[in-house]
Design a protein around this motif. Structure first.
Motif, PDB file in Angstrom:
ATOM      1  N   VAL A   7       0.839  -1.202   0.000  1.00  0.00           N
ATOM      2  CA  VAL A   7       0.000   0.000   0.000  1.00  0.00           C
ATOM      3  C   VAL A   7       0.870   1.247   0.000  1.00  0.00           C
ATOM      4  O   VAL A   7       0.612   2.206  -0.723  1.00  0.00           O
ATOM      5  N   GLN A   8       1.944   1.193   0.777  1.00  0.00           N
ATOM      6  CA  GLN A   8       2.831   2.347   0.866  1.00  0.00           C
ATOM      7  C   GLN A   8       3.515   2.611  -0.475  1.00  0.00           C
ATOM      8  O   GLN A   8       3.560   3.742  -0.958  1.00  0.00           O
ATOM      9  N   MET A   9       4.034   1.520  -1.086  1.00  0.00           N
ATOM     10  CA  MET A   9       4.729   1.676  -2.368  1.00  0.00           C
ATOM     11  C   MET A   9       3.767   2.119  -3.464  1.00  0.00           C
ATOM     12  O   MET A   9       4.134   2.836  -4.383  1.00  0.00           O
ATOM     13  N   ARG A  10       2.511   1.670  -3.324  1.00  0.00           N
ATOM     14  CA  ARG A  10       1.494   2.042  -4.295  1.00  0.00           C
ATOM     15  C   ARG A  10       1.356   3.557  -4.345  1.00  0.00           C
ATOM     16  O   ARG A  10       1.374   4.164  -5.403  1.00  0.00           O
ATOM     17  N   SER A  11       1.257   4.158  -3.167  1.00  0.00           N
ATOM     18  CA  SER A  11       1.086   5.613  -3.185  1.00  0.00           C
ATOM     19  C   SER A  11       2.382   6.292  -3.611  1.00  0.00           C
ATOM     20  O   SER A  11       2.350   7.359  -4.219  1.00  0.00           O
ATOM     21  N   GLU A  12       3.522   5.654  -3.339  1.00  0.00           N
ATOM     22  CA  GLU A  12       4.780   6.249  -3.806  1.00  0.00           C
ATOM     23  C   GLU A  12       4.858   6.255  -5.325  1.00  0.00           C
ATOM     24  O   GLU A  12       5.310   7.222  -5.931  1.00  0.00           O
ATOM     25  N   ILE A  13       4.394   5.144  -5.916  1.00  0.00           N
ATOM     26  CA  ILE A  13       4.416   5.072  -7.380  1.00  0.00           C
ATOM     27  C   ILE A  13       3.494   6.129  -7.967  1.00  0.00           C
ATOM     28  O   ILE A  13       3.820   6.814  -8.933  1.00  0.00           O
ATOM     29  N   LYS A  50       5.237  12.669 -14.566  1.00  0.00           N
ATOM     30  CA  LYS A  50       4.296  12.675 -15.688  1.00  0.00           C
ATOM     31  C   LYS A  50       4.827  11.896 -16.888  1.00  0.00           C
ATOM     32  O   LYS A  50       4.676  12.302 -18.041  1.00  0.00           O
ATOM     33  N   THR A  51       5.503  10.777 -16.612  1.00  0.00           N
ATOM     34  CA  THR A  51       5.990   9.923 -17.693  1.00  0.00           C
ATOM     35  C   THR A  51       4.926   8.873 -17.983  1.00  0.00           C
ATOM     36  O   THR A  51       4.312   8.342 -17.061  1.00  0.00           O
ATOM     37  N   THR A  52       4.723   8.604 -19.248  1.00  0.00           N
ATOM     38  CA  THR A  52       3.773   7.564 -19.649  1.00  0.00           C
ATOM     39  C   THR A  52       4.139   6.260 -18.933  1.00  0.00           C
ATOM     40  O   THR A  52       5.301   5.863 -18.923  1.00  0.00           O
ATOM     41  N   THR A  53       3.149   5.617 -18.340  1.00  0.00           N
ATOM     42  CA  THR A  53       3.430   4.427 -17.555  1.00  0.00           C
ATOM     43  C   THR A  53       2.470   3.313 -17.922  1.00  0.00           C
ATOM     44  O   THR A  53       1.266   3.537 -18.028  1.00  0.00           O
ATOM     45  N   ILE A  54       3.022   2.129 -18.136  1.00  0.00           N
ATOM     46  CA  ILE A  54       2.185   0.939 -18.340  1.00  0.00           C
ATOM     47  C   ILE A  54       2.498  -0.011 -17.191  1.00  0.00           C
ATOM     48  O   ILE A  54       3.657  -0.337 -16.945  1.00  0.00           O
ATOM     49  N   TYR A  55       1.473  -0.416 -16.493  1.00  0.00           N
ATOM     50  CA  TYR A  55       1.646  -1.097 -15.224  1.00  0.00           C
ATOM     51  C   TYR A  55       0.847  -2.396 -15.242  1.00  0.00           C
ATOM     52  O   TYR A  55      -0.369  -2.370 -15.406  1.00  0.00           O
ATOM     53  N   VAL A  56       1.547  -3.507 -15.121  1.00  0.00           N
ATOM     54  CA  VAL A  56       0.872  -4.810 -15.138  1.00  0.00           C
ATOM     55  C   VAL A  56       0.654  -5.290 -13.714  1.00  0.00           C
ATOM     56  O   VAL A  56       1.554  -5.220 -12.880  1.00  0.00           O
ATOM     57  N   GLU A 100      -4.891  -2.460  -6.986  1.00  0.00           N
ATOM     58  CA  GLU A 100      -3.733  -1.716  -7.460  1.00  0.00           C
ATOM     59  C   GLU A 100      -4.061  -0.981  -8.757  1.00  0.00           C
ATOM     60  O   GLU A 100      -3.766   0.198  -8.913  1.00  0.00           O
ATOM     61  N   ALA A 101      -4.678  -1.711  -9.678  1.00  0.00           N
ATOM     62  CA  ALA A 101      -5.011  -1.118 -10.967  1.00  0.00           C
ATOM     63  C   ALA A 101      -5.961   0.060 -10.780  1.00  0.00           C
ATOM     64  O   ALA A 101      -5.762   1.137 -11.353  1.00  0.00           O
ATOM     65  N   MET A 102      -6.977  -0.133  -9.958  1.00  0.00           N
ATOM     66  CA  MET A 102      -7.993   0.908  -9.763  1.00  0.00           C
ATOM     67  C   MET A 102      -7.394   2.147  -9.121  1.00  0.00           C
ATOM     68  O   MET A 102      -7.689   3.269  -9.512  1.00  0.00           O
ATOM     69  N   THR A 103      -6.561   1.947  -8.097  1.00  0.00           N
ATOM     70  CA  THR A 103      -6.069   3.095  -7.345  1.00  0.00           C
ATOM     71  C   THR A 103      -5.004   3.861  -8.106  1.00  0.00           C
ATOM     72  O   THR A 103      -4.857   5.059  -7.935  1.00  0.00           O
ATOM     73  N   LEU A 104      -4.234   3.155  -8.954  1.00  0.00           N
ATOM     74  CA  LEU A 104      -3.103   3.819  -9.590  1.00  0.00           C
ATOM     75  C   LEU A 104      -3.449   4.458 -10.923  1.00  0.00           C
ATOM     76  O   LEU A 104      -2.976   5.544 -11.246  1.00  0.00           O
ATOM     77  N   ALA A 105      -4.270   3.774 -11.710  1.00  0.00           N
ATOM     78  CA  ALA A 105      -4.302   4.086 -13.138  1.00  0.00           C
ATOM     79  C   ALA A 105      -5.291   5.176 -13.503  1.00  0.00           C
ATOM     80  O   ALA A 105      -6.309   5.370 -12.840  1.00  0.00           O
ATOM     81  N   ASP A 106      -4.943   5.889 -14.588  1.00  0.00           N
ATOM     82  CA  ASP A 106      -5.914   6.774 -15.217  1.00  0.00           C
ATOM     83  C   ASP A 106      -6.906   5.921 -15.994  1.00  0.00           C
ATOM     84  O   ASP A 106      -8.088   6.211 -16.044  1.00  0.00           O
ATOM     85  N   ARG A 107      -6.363   4.884 -16.631  1.00  0.00           N
ATOM     86  CA  ARG A 107      -7.193   3.993 -17.408  1.00  0.00           C
ATOM     87  C   ARG A 107      -6.788   2.562 -17.112  1.00  0.00           C
ATOM     88  O   ARG A 107      -5.603   2.275 -16.983  1.00  0.00           O
ATOM     89  N   VAL A 108      -7.782   1.696 -17.007  1.00  0.00           N
ATOM     90  CA  VAL A 108      -7.513   0.296 -16.702  1.00  0.00           C
ATOM     91  C   VAL A 108      -7.914  -0.545 -17.912  1.00  0.00           C
ATOM     92  O   VAL A 108      -8.969  -0.332 -18.499  1.00  0.00           O
ATOM     93  N   VAL A 109      -7.030  -1.458 -18.289  1.00  0.00           N
ATOM     94  CA  VAL A 109      -7.330  -2.393 -19.367  1.00  0.00           C
ATOM     95  C   VAL A 109      -7.535  -3.759 -18.719  1.00  0.00           C
ATOM     96  O   VAL A 109      -6.606  -4.305 -18.140  1.00  0.00           O
TER      97      VAL A 109
END
Lengths: 308, 357
Positions: free
Chosen positions: B170-176, B184-190, B196-205
């Motif tokens: 959870v801590q690292m999630r908010s750090e990321i 503001k670098t384009t990021t693709i996160y698997v 994790e996907a919901m909290t981090l992403a602008d868009r979820v695939v």
């Protein structure tokens, strides 16, 4: 129901297995191994140590009168002993690094995914299954100065003919070539296993970080392999100090004493000159030397492991 | 600029196709999460973007350039691996500077950039340590530092938090997330973790079985799941599903004969349907669907009730506390807006979410 209970009661031994019978079971399991170790290892070593401090009695074929360090003093005064040690050192100093570098190098090169890999690996095992004496004899033919195929090939390159077993330096080179032919595959095998066990993602990270083939090798692969390389060196060292059979079959120590490694010299002294006590003393000296050097190598390899 | 276009990308291993034509457009600066159960092809897709896997069919464009045949090092990407993939024999400083050294960046600039990244990630006191002297969280931070110093067009993260314990995750999630807002670098996160996907992403695939099930913002996926799979995958605790016949628009007969009155009519003409209701969308009232309470799990701020409705186990999540006891019957109501209708189908088995924080 009652029948079942009766059975289970009957199956239980009347007496609890006591401490003494437990010990008996343990020792009886270990007995064959202990017997084997004592007869095959411990007894010969103590027998050797015993006769190295005695005058050898040919009649009883055992230790005679106790003479203290006399045999040792005689051996240390014998220049042939030191010559043989020197020959052995030359062989070790050249052959060991050569084999380790070659073995890991070949393993690294054939590690890539390609269709012929399995066949090549299988071919690499052949030298290891050939008996050393056979290997020595085979190479004796290959390196024969008159009709050997090696000189025939070298002739195409404008080299030779080389007198492989007549020239002292070439004879040593021949021994090292045969030994390397025989033992490099073993190192290739260990190195291949080590390479397969390396973490894949570190190499992928290096790929993304832009490391080329050369810097992947030196900055990633070699440092990761250092502990295995060190361990392989120690294992190969333990095999190489026992070097005897190939020399026996290929050069028999010659020309002169150019390839007369220490083990061959000890063997000669004992079974040709029948100087059993002196050769036993030499064997003990070599044993101690080997143990000390092995200890140093092990310590060094542990240090290396900590470093990497 | 750091745009990524994935156009009908396919991947086969021999005769087995694992990605069946995937297309995604990722804008510059966007944070996109690829999420799905294991084996859905999300990691394969990421590795294809990185250049670690060949592309069997289709095209991948990074910054408007087709990169199908381009080596990983020339794609201007940086990747963070699940197992950190740090160079074990190098200290933190050398790990972070390795890529720059390979690019023959001057020594002073390497020092400057490594120090800068170390400052951002709070790694300054650790710069001289070896990876094995670091904790899991610190190692992951070094791996991120190694990515940052490159200043790439695209960051690729391959399940970076999977090896960390729940709290650290959870801590690292908010750090990321903070890092992304800063750089503001384009990021693709698997990830396989939908939280994790919901909290981090602008868009979820959301991916499943080598295809894309749905692409959308986290709340779009939560509010309007396009398929039963997405409905089951997104949300924690997961959505409740009831399968039955629609006798008429608002009378829903479950398989055991119980007839529930729906507060809203199905918009399409289905005779058989699966309805989905999120645990948090139930309210307890005096009238409504009767359900027998079996388990009460209070967590303080909310209470999870497990109950049996017409023989089916359902989960109800209410804010605050309740005086209801196991064995009692409660009456459930649902906001008409919050019922989801799907074609009747077996509910996909979605890997149970592990230690959701």
């Amino acid at each position: 129901m009652s029948n079942d209970t009766g059975k289970s009661v009957r199956q239980r031994p009347a007496l609890h297995p006591g401490r003494s019978s437990d010990l008996l079971v343990r020792w009886s399991f270990m007995f064959p191994a202990i017997l084997l170790l004592v007869t095959m290892l411990a007894y010969p070593i103590f027998y050797t140590i015993d006769i190295s401090f005695s005058r050898f009695d040919i009649a009883s074929f055992g230790a005679g009168e106790w003479v203290g360090w006399e045999n040792y003093i005689e051996v240390i005064d014998d220049y042939r002993f030191w010559e043989s040690l020197k020959v052995t050192m030359i062989y070790l100093v050249i052959a060991l690094p050569l084999q380790v570098v070659l073995g890991f190098g070949i393993a690294y090169l054939i590690n890539a995914e390609w269709s012929g890999r399995g066949v090549i690996r299988a071919l690499f095992i052949i030298p290891m299954v050939v008996a050393p004496v056979v290997a020595g004899g085979m190479w004796r033919m290959i390196l024969d100065p008159l009709w050997g195929i090696m000189n025939y090939w070298l002739g195409f390159l404008g080299i030779g003919p080389l007198d492989w077993f007549g020239d002292p330096n070439l004879a040593m080179a021949a021994i090292i070539i045969i030994d390397t032919w025989r033992w490099t595959p073993f190192i290739v095998l260990i190195a291949t296993a080590a390479l397969l066990a390396l973490p894949k993602d570190v190499f992928e990270a290096a790929k993304i970080d832009g490391a080329n083939w050369w810097s992947t090798l030196w900055s990633v692969a070699v440092p990761l392999l250092v502990p295995v390389i060190a361990a392989t060196f120690v294992i190969r060292w333990l095999g190489a100090v026992k070097m005897f059979d190939i020399v026996l079959a290929a050069t028999y120590g010659g020309p002169g004493k150019a390839t007369n490694v220490i083990n061959l010299f000890i063997y000669e002294e004992a079974f040709r000159s029948l100087r059993f006590a002196e050769s036993a003393a030499m064997a003990v000296i070599v044993l101690v030397l080997t143990m000390v050097l092995t200890g140093i190598f092990l310590r060094a390899s542990r240090k290396l492991e900590e470093l990497f | 600029m750091g745009t990524v276009q994935i156009r009908d990308v396919r991947k086969s291993y021999g005769a087995v196709e694992v990605l069946h034509g995937v297309s995604i457009d990722i804008e510059d600066g966007e944070f996109v999460a690829l999420v799905g159960p294991s084996g859905c092809g999300k990691s394969t897709l990421l590795r294809m973007i990185a250049g670690l896997e060949d592309i069997t069919g289709g095209e991948i464009l990074i910054s408007d350039r087709v990169v199908n045949g381009v080596a990983p090092k020339d794609r201007d990407i940086a990747m963070v691996f699940q197992n950190y993939a740090l160079y074990p024999h190098m200290n933190v400083r050398d790990n972070m500077g390795f890529a720059l050294r390979q690019r023959r960046v001057s020594r002073t600039e390497i020092v400057e950039r490594v120090d800068n990244a170390a400052r951002i990630l709070g790694l300054e006191p650790l710069l001289d340590r070896k990876p094995r002297q670091l904790s899991g969280g610190q190692r992951q931070r070094v791996a991120m530092g190694r990515a940052i110093v490159r200043n790439p067009n695209v960051f690729l993260f391959d399940e970076p938090l999977s090896n960390l314990d729940a709290k650290l995750r959870v801590q690292m999630r908010s750090e990321i997330k903070e890092l992304h807002q800063r750089l503001k670098t384009t990021t693709i996160y698997v990830t396989h973790d939908q939280i994790e996907a919901m909290t981090l992403a602008d868009r979820v695939v959301v991916m499943n079985g080598g295809i894309i099930e749905q692409v959308g913002s986290p709340l779009e996926l939560y509010d309007n799941p396009a398929s039963l799979f997405v409905a089951a995958f997104i949300g924690s605790p997961p959505m409740n599903f009831l399968e039955g016949d629609l006798i008429n628009k608002t009378n829903f007969a479950l398989d055991d004969g119980t007839v529930l009155t729906l507060p809203v009519a199905d918009s399409s003409n289905r005779s058989r349907a699966t309805i989905g209701i999120r645990p948090e969308h139930f309210t307890i009232g005096d009238t409504g669907w009767p359900a027998l309470v079996s388990v009460i799990e209070p967590t303080g701020s909310e209470t999870q009730i497990t109950a049996r409705l017409a023989g089916k186990t359902i989960r109800v999540l209410i804010r605050g506390r309740t005086s209801t006891r196991p064995g009692e019957t409660i009456h459930l109501n649902v906001d008409p807006q919050l019922i989801h209708f799907f074609d009747a189908a077996p509910v996909p088995v979605v890997a149970e979410l592990e230690d959701v924080a």
